[in-house]
Enzyme design. Structure first.
Site, short mmCIF file in Angstrom:
data_model
loop_
_atom_site.label_atom_id
_atom_site.label_comp_id
_atom_site.label_asym_id
_atom_site.label_seq_id
_atom_site.Cartn_x
_atom_site.Cartn_y
_atom_site.Cartn_z
N ARG A 1 0.78 -1.18 -0.15
CA ARG A 1 0.04 0.04 0.11
C ARG A 1 0.81 1.14 0.02
O ARG A 1 0.55 2.53 0.04
CB ARG A 1 -1.01 0.01 1.09
CG ARG A 1 -1.91 -1.17 1.15
CD ARG A 1 -3.18 -0.65 2.49
NE ARG A 1 -4.11 -1.48 2.39
CZ ARG A 1 -4.29 -2.49 3.41
NH1 ARG A 1 -3.25 -2.66 4.24
NH2 ARG A 1 -5.43 -3.16 3.14
N TYR B 1 3.49 -4.13 -6.96
CA TYR B 1 2.69 -3.34 -6.09
C TYR B 1 2.79 -1.84 -6.34
O TYR B 1 3.79 -1.27 -6.81
CB TYR B 1 3.49 -3.51 -4.66
CG TYR B 1 3.13 -4.93 -4.06
CD1 TYR B 1 2.22 -5.53 -4.71
CD2 TYR B 1 4.12 -5.32 -2.93
CE1 TYR B 1 2.10 -6.94 -4.01
CE2 TYR B 1 3.75 -6.72 -2.41
CZ TYR B 1 2.57 -7.44 -3.02
OH TYR B 1 2.20 -8.52 -2.44
N ARG C 1 -0.29 2.94 13.64
CA ARG C 1 -0.50 1.39 13.65
C ARG C 1 0.89 0.24 13.45
O ARG C 1 0.90 -0.45 14.17
CB ARG C 1 -1.37 1.21 12.50
CG ARG C 1 -2.96 1.47 12.98
CD ARG C 1 -4.00 1.03 11.88
NE ARG C 1 -3.93 -0.38 12.17
CZ ARG C 1 -4.53 -1.17 11.13
NH1 ARG C 1 -5.29 -0.56 10.04
NH2 ARG C 1 -4.37 -2.63 11.22
#
Length: 308
Positions: free
Chosen positions: A29, A62, A278
């Site tokens: 991501r 990706y 996170r």
């Protein structure tokens, strides 16, 4: 709650490789973030390293072929980081646009020329001389196992990769490629989570344990479904995940990762998030020690019924 004193343990996939961190940071991501600057990417790497997460999982496609370049720019800006990382990448999926021009459709390519070109390109984009691990991303129905195996062996012999592995291979696919190689395949990265439980019962995990091969787990949080009470599986799991999270002083995501870490196959979950807060809490999974009843409670809730 963050616990920066927690260090993720390291494990050995093969004696020829450096130790990998038990939790792996997945970069798929990376290109989706609003801030893709070298400094911000390096901040994510630093946040991982502070917890002992030293292994980073890439693939050539990706981010529309952008993620390796973004990561490489961060390493170019911070060359001190290179020696502290283990780098994994994948190849063989060809998609329209980007590096491969305009093919008519998505397809797989495990020909020696494509595999070698992909590795050379990945090394250039990352700005390193060697990948620790190269994975064949998807089984190729047209794979010539002799040719692909020889190409992977040659990459190891030349020092361009430390070892080879696969991703999404069923046991028979794995055995075919391994039978044509002199160097071992050291892992299979497969989908494993409370939302993707088939490998526990269809022979995939049993095969890897029989071979004493540690699997890597992609999408270990079920693409976020495990944490989303609006999703059916999330609605079933959330009360138990939250109760256990409160018990250990961590987030529900840490409990779901710990569920994978408990398995005797020695699973390496590949966790990816762009949020620094996170990322800083990924190691909380190593604070959670589930007992057998809690593990089966989560399995039962995920399935929607008790074990037979």
């Amino acid at each position: 709650m963050s616990h920066p004193d927690v260090q993720v343990p390291r494990v050995t996939l093969h004696p020829s490789l450096p130790a990998f961190s038990r939790l792996v940071y997945g970069v798929w991501r990376l290109a989706d973030d609003a801030d893709t600057s070298p400094a911000h990417v390096a901040a994510k790497i630093d946040a991982c390293l502070a917890q002992g997460i030293t292994t980073f999982d890439h693939a050539d496609l990706y981010g529309g072929h952008r993620c390796e370049a973004l990561f490489g720019a961060a390493l170019q800006a911070r060359p001190d980081l290179k020696a502290r990382l283990q780098l994994v990448s994948k190849c063989d999926i060809v998609i329209p646009g980007g590096l491969h021009g305009q093919p008519r459709l998505k397809f797989y390519d495990t020909t020696p020329a494509h595999v070698r070109a992909s590795v050379v390109r990945t090394l250039a984009l990352l700005g390193v001389e060697r990948l620790d691990l190269l994975l064949i991303h998807r089984p190729d129905p047209l794979m010539d196992a002799d040719a692909t195996g020889a190409a992977l062996d040659a990459l190891v012999d030349e020092g361009l990769i430390g070892a080879a592995g696969v991703s999404n291979f069923l046991p028979h696919d794995f055995q075919l490629l391994a039978s044509r190689m002199k160097h071992p395949l050291v892992t299979n990265q497969i989908e494993l989570s409370l939302a993707a439980r088939a490998p526990w019962t269809d022979g995939q995990l049993a095969f890897l344990q029989q071979q004493r091969i540690r699997p890597m787990a992609w999408s270990p949080l079920g693409g976020g479904a495990l944490l989303d009470a609006q999703q059916p599986i999330g609605a079933r799991l959330q009360p138990a995940l939250q109760r256990l999270a409160h018990e250990f002083g961590v987030g529900a995501d840490a409990v779901a990762l710990a569920w994978l870490l408990m398995h005797p196959a020695g699973i390496l979950p590949v966790a990816g998030t762009n949020r620094l807060d996170r990322i800083a809490r990924l190691s909380d999974a190593c604070r959670v020690t589930l007992d057998r009843q809690s593990w089966f409670e989560l399995w039962t809730l995920a399935c929607g019924h008790e074990v037979p």
